[in-house]
Design a protein around this motif. Structure first.
Motif, PDB file in Angstrom:
ATOM      1  N   TYR A 278       0.845  -1.192   0.000  1.00 50.21           N
ATOM      2  CA  TYR A 278       0.000   0.000   0.000  1.00 50.21           C
ATOM      3  C   TYR A 278       0.882   1.244   0.000  1.00 50.21           C
ATOM      4  O   TYR A 278       1.939   1.273   0.647  1.00 50.21           O
ATOM      5  CB  TYR A 278      -0.887  -0.041   1.246  1.00 50.21           C
ATOM      6  N   ILE A 279       0.438   2.289  -0.717  1.00 52.00           N
ATOM      7  CA  ILE A 279       1.124   3.584  -0.731  1.00 52.00           C
ATOM      8  C   ILE A 279       0.131   4.645  -0.268  1.00 52.00           C
ATOM      9  O   ILE A 279      -0.977   4.744  -0.810  1.00 52.00           O
ATOM     10  CB  ILE A 279       1.633   3.935  -2.145  1.00 52.00           C
ATOM     11  N   GLY A 280       0.507   5.438   0.728  1.00 55.39           N
ATOM     12  CA  GLY A 280      -0.423   6.450   1.215  1.00 55.39           C
ATOM     13  C   GLY A 280       0.246   7.490   2.088  1.00 55.39           C
ATOM     14  O   GLY A 280       1.476   7.611   2.127  1.00 55.39           O
ATOM     15  N   LEU A 281      -0.583   8.235   2.813  1.00 53.42           N
ATOM     16  CA  LEU A 281      -0.144   9.370   3.618  1.00 53.42           C
ATOM     17  C   LEU A 281      -0.399   9.105   5.101  1.00 53.42           C
ATOM     18  O   LEU A 281      -0.777   7.998   5.493  1.00 53.42           O
ATOM     19  CB  LEU A 281      -0.898  10.626   3.163  1.00 53.42           C
ATOM     20  N   ASP A 282      -0.191  10.122   5.911  1.00 51.10           N
ATOM     21  CA  ASP A 282      -0.477  10.054   7.346  1.00 51.10           C
ATOM     22  C   ASP A 282      -1.983  10.217   7.526  1.00 51.10           C
ATOM     23  O   ASP A 282      -2.493  11.312   7.772  1.00 51.10           O
ATOM     24  CB  ASP A 282       0.296  11.171   8.060  1.00 51.10           C
ATOM     25  N   PHE A 297       3.924   1.713   2.469  1.00 52.55           N
ATOM     26  CA  PHE A 297       4.925   2.713   2.117  1.00 52.55           C
ATOM     27  C   PHE A 297       4.231   4.052   2.302  1.00 52.55           C
ATOM     28  O   PHE A 297       3.329   4.404   1.542  1.00 52.55           O
ATOM     29  CB  PHE A 297       5.395   2.539   0.668  1.00 52.55           C
ATOM     30  N   ALA A 298       4.621   4.793   3.339  1.00 49.14           N
ATOM     31  CA  ALA A 298       3.874   5.986   3.734  1.00 49.14           C
ATOM     32  C   ALA A 298       4.711   7.249   3.595  1.00 49.14           C
ATOM     33  O   ALA A 298       5.894   7.271   3.945  1.00 49.14           O
ATOM     34  CB  ALA A 298       3.374   5.839   5.167  1.00 49.14           C
ATOM     35  N   ILE A 299       4.074   8.298   3.087  1.00 46.79           N
ATOM     36  CA  ILE A 299       4.705   9.596   2.858  1.00 46.79           C
ATOM     37  C   ILE A 299       4.222  10.536   3.959  1.00 46.79           C
ATOM     38  O   ILE A 299       3.041  10.890   4.008  1.00 46.79           O
ATOM     39  CB  ILE A 299       4.332  10.125   1.460  1.00 46.79           C
ATOM     40  N   TYR A 300       5.127  10.919   4.852  1.00 47.22           N
ATOM     41  CA  TYR A 300       4.764  11.691   6.039  1.00 47.22           C
ATOM     42  C   TYR A 300       5.419  13.068   6.030  1.00 47.22           C
ATOM     43  O   TYR A 300       6.547  13.230   5.558  1.00 47.22           O
ATOM     44  CB  TYR A 300       5.206  10.960   7.313  1.00 47.22           C
ATOM     45  N   SER A 317       7.596   1.260   5.531  1.00 46.51           N
ATOM     46  CA  SER A 317       8.657   2.217   5.232  1.00 46.51           C
ATOM     47  C   SER A 317       8.056   3.618   5.207  1.00 46.51           C
ATOM     48  O   SER A 317       6.993   3.830   4.611  1.00 46.51           O
ATOM     49  CB  SER A 317       9.293   1.892   3.874  1.00 46.51           C
ATOM     50  N   ILE A 318       8.729   4.558   5.866  1.00 41.68           N
ATOM     51  CA  ILE A 318       8.259   5.941   5.946  1.00 41.68           C
ATOM     52  C   ILE A 318       9.267   6.844   5.250  1.00 41.68           C
ATOM     53  O   ILE A 318      10.471   6.759   5.510  1.00 41.68           O
ATOM     54  CB  ILE A 318       8.098   6.408   7.411  1.00 41.68           C
ATOM     55  N   SER A 345      10.029  15.000  -3.193  1.00 46.21           N
ATOM     56  CA  SER A 345       9.877  14.911  -4.648  1.00 46.21           C
ATOM     57  C   SER A 345       9.423  13.519  -5.069  1.00 46.21           C
ATOM     58  O   SER A 345       9.615  12.532  -4.344  1.00 46.21           O
ATOM     59  CB  SER A 345      11.197  15.245  -5.344  1.00 46.21           C
ATOM     60  N   ALA A 346       8.835  13.446  -6.254  1.00 54.37           N
ATOM     61  CA  ALA A 346       8.451  12.144  -6.804  1.00 54.37           C
ATOM     62  C   ALA A 346       9.678  11.265  -7.004  1.00 54.37           C
ATOM     63  O   ALA A 346       9.624  10.044  -6.803  1.00 54.37           O
ATOM     64  CB  ALA A 346       7.698  12.340  -8.119  1.00 54.37           C
ATOM     65  N   ASP A 347      10.806  11.877  -7.371  1.00 56.31           N
ATOM     66  CA  ASP A 347      12.034  11.099  -7.574  1.00 56.31           C
ATOM     67  C   ASP A 347      12.521  10.466  -6.273  1.00 56.31           C
ATOM     68  O   ASP A 347      12.939   9.299  -6.256  1.00 56.31           O
ATOM     69  CB  ASP A 347      13.137  11.994  -8.152  1.00 56.31           C
ATOM     70  N   SER A 348      12.483  11.231  -5.173  1.00 53.61           N
ATOM     71  CA  SER A 348      12.947  10.671  -3.895  1.00 53.61           C
ATOM     72  C   SER A 348      12.004   9.569  -3.416  1.00 53.61           C
ATOM     73  O   SER A 348      12.453   8.559  -2.860  1.00 53.61           O
ATOM     74  CB  SER A 348      13.070  11.773  -2.840  1.00 53.61           C
ATOM     75  N   VAL A 349      10.702   9.760  -3.630  1.00 50.54           N
ATOM     76  CA  VAL A 349       9.744   8.717  -3.265  1.00 50.54           C
ATOM     77  C   VAL A 349       9.994   7.466  -4.096  1.00 50.54           C
ATOM     78  O   VAL A 349       9.990   6.344  -3.577  1.00 50.54           O
ATOM     79  CB  VAL A 349       8.296   9.219  -3.447  1.00 50.54           C
ATOM     80  N   TRP A 350      10.227   7.642  -5.387  1.00 46.44           N
ATOM     81  CA  TRP A 350      10.465   6.492  -6.259  1.00 46.44           C
ATOM     82  C   TRP A 350      11.709   5.717  -5.833  1.00 46.44           C
ATOM     83  O   TRP A 350      11.696   4.478  -5.782  1.00 46.44           O
ATOM     84  CB  TRP A 350      10.603   6.955  -7.702  1.00 46.44           C
ATOM     85  N   GLU A 351      12.765   6.426  -5.508  1.00 50.71           N
ATOM     86  CA  GLU A 351      13.998   5.762  -5.077  1.00 50.71           C
ATOM     87  C   GLU A 351      13.761   4.943  -3.811  1.00 50.71           C
ATOM     88  O   GLU A 351      14.190   3.786  -3.712  1.00 50.71           O
ATOM     89  CB  GLU A 351      15.085   6.811  -4.833  1.00 50.71           C
ATOM     90  N   ASN A 352      13.072   5.533  -2.841  1.00 50.66           N
ATOM     91  CA  ASN A 352      12.782   4.817  -1.595  1.00 50.66           C
ATOM     92  C   ASN A 352      11.786   3.683  -1.818  1.00 50.66           C
ATOM     93  O   ASN A 352      11.872   2.634  -1.167  1.00 50.66           O
ATOM     94  CB  ASN A 352      12.242   5.789  -0.550  1.00 50.66           C
ATOM     95  N   LEU A 353      10.850   3.884  -2.730  1.00 46.88           N
ATOM     96  CA  LEU A 353       9.860   2.848  -3.022  1.00 46.88           C
ATOM     97  C   LEU A 353      10.522   1.625  -3.642  1.00 46.88           C
ATOM     98  O   LEU A 353      10.164   0.481  -3.320  1.00 46.88           O
ATOM     99  CB  LEU A 353       8.784   3.407  -3.954  1.00 46.88           C
ATOM    100  N   MET A 354      11.497   1.825  -4.521  1.00 42.35           N
ATOM    101  CA  MET A 354      12.203   0.699  -5.125  1.00 42.35           C
ATOM    102  C   MET A 354      12.952  -0.114  -4.064  1.00 42.35           C
ATOM    103  O   MET A 354      12.986  -1.348  -4.110  1.00 42.35           O
ATOM    104  CB  MET A 354      13.175   1.199  -6.199  1.00 42.35           C
ATOM    105  N   THR A 355      13.544   0.577  -3.098  1.00 41.46           N
ATOM    106  CA  THR A 355      14.217  -0.119  -1.995  1.00 41.46           C
ATOM    107  C   THR A 355      13.212  -0.923  -1.179  1.00 41.46           C
ATOM    108  O   THR A 355      13.470  -2.069  -0.782  1.00 41.46           O
ATOM    109  CB  THR A 355      14.936   0.895  -1.093  1.00 41.46           C
TER     110      THR A 355
END
Length: 367
Positions: A278-282, A297-300, A317-318, A345-355
């Protein structure tokens, strides 16, 4: 305090949003275990808007029945409502009350609540210890908000101070929610009707708290990259308010499933349980995903201390962006550029999401 286990009628006070309710489940497990033979009655505040009631979420084995009251905005209606509630609670003759509201409730409100329940004739008051500012909002050596314990753990600690034993391995065990056959069947049949045989990735772009919002175009970008690189079906989840957002995302992607607003909370949980991650927010949907055991995978943002409102469990992962105004606790960001969220940024999220995805694919023995 030695709490008499022969108490036969216990009131549990809990109010708040979906996330507030879900993180209270470990504490409810401890309360149920302690008062094994008592009738547990949960008092819930029915709020205006699309606020989920505790009775729609909490497992049936934890609470025997529910009482509800509505907190009216005008003073006269509020007073008359509390008077009716006071009479009802006195008539019920509860022997104990367990206080499971959020740890950030101000001390003056905690003492007021304590006085109210005492005036209802309830003799045993459990969990009414307010937290100090230093306990709630610790600061690290660099004068930044420090990592703190999860809200679910705080509730267990507060119960322990009043004699209710916590068993973390048992009380915090995932999943917090399990589903009936009919709930699972509805999710399964609905998915079958979408005619998708790819693995499911849930995305929840919506959030009721303005300070926690991440730009929709970034979610669209992340979804586009997932479609291009992963053999998956993206499914947008959330409430009715997120349905239009889901339509915009799917239109931009050219494919996808919009489940926002299609299910009750528990049915949505059964749907999330069928997803790879799952991908989402707080927000509450993130806590719901964690509660059913689906990796998040959460974006906080940085409005709260790290850890306090993170999804419960170890498989998540946060990602966040450090800012000078961390720990502001504002619900609406007063800064025009909203740096702690737009700085992600979308790029930083993508990098962390791949990990994150690579970690999920590793054998359990290597995690």
């Amino acid at each position: 305090m030695d709490i008499n286990r022969k108490v036969m009628k216990v009131l549990v006070y809990l109010f708040g949003s979906l996330g507030d309710t879900l993180v209270a489940i470990p504490a409810l497990r401890a309360v149920r275990r302690h008062f094994q033979n008592a009738e547990l009655v949960l008092l819930q505040n029915v709020q205006p808007g699309n606020i989920v009631k505790a009775s729609e979420v909490i497992p049936e084995n934890l609470i025997d029945r529910y009482l509800s009251y509505e907190n009216k905005p005008d003073k006269m209606s509020k007073f008359s409502g509390f008077y009716r509630l006071w009479r009802r609670l006195r008539g019920e003759r509860f022997e104990a009350v367990v206080y499971l509201v959020i740890s950030e409730r101000p001390a003056r409100s905690v003492f007021r609540d304590k006085f109210f329940f005492r005036s209802c004739g309830i003799g045993k008051l459990i969990g009414f210890r307010p937290f100090s500012k230093d306990e709630l909002y610790p600061i690290d050596a660099e004068q930044r908000p420090a990592l703190t314990e999860n809200e679910a753990v705080r509730k267990l600690h507060r119960l322990e101070l009043d004699g209710i034993e916590a068993k973390p391995e048992e009380d915090l065990q995932q999943p917090l929610l399990k589903f009936s056959q009919s709930e699972e069947e509805k999710a399964r049949l609905w998915l079958a009707g979408q005619k998708s045989d790819s693995r499911l990735i849930a995305i929840a772009p919506g959030c009721k708290t303005q300070a926690n919002i991440w730009p929709l175009e970034n979610f669209i970008e992340i979804g586009s990259r997932l479609i291009a690189t992963e053999n998956c079906e993206l499914i947008v989840v959330g409430g009715k308010d997120e349905h239009e957002m889901g339509e915009k995302m799917i239109s931009a992607w050219g494919k996808g499933i919009n489940a926002a607003g299609e299910f009750s909370v528990r049915e949505a949980g059964a749907l999330l349980a069928a997803c790879d991650f799952y991908i989402g927010l707080d927000t509450g949907t993130t806590h719901l995903s964690a509660a059913v055991g689906t990796p998040c995978f959460a974006i906080y943002g940085e409005r709260n201390n790290p850890g306090h409102w993170y999804p419960l469990g170890s498989s998540h992962s946060i990602v966040f962006h450090p800012v000078a105004c961390a720990g502001c606790r504002f619900h609406v960001c007063p800064l025009p550029d909203h740096p702690c969220m737009t700085g992600i940024s979308a790029d930083s999220v993508w990098e962390n999401l791949m990990t994150f995805i690579q970690h999920l694919r590793r054998p359990e023995s290597e995690k």
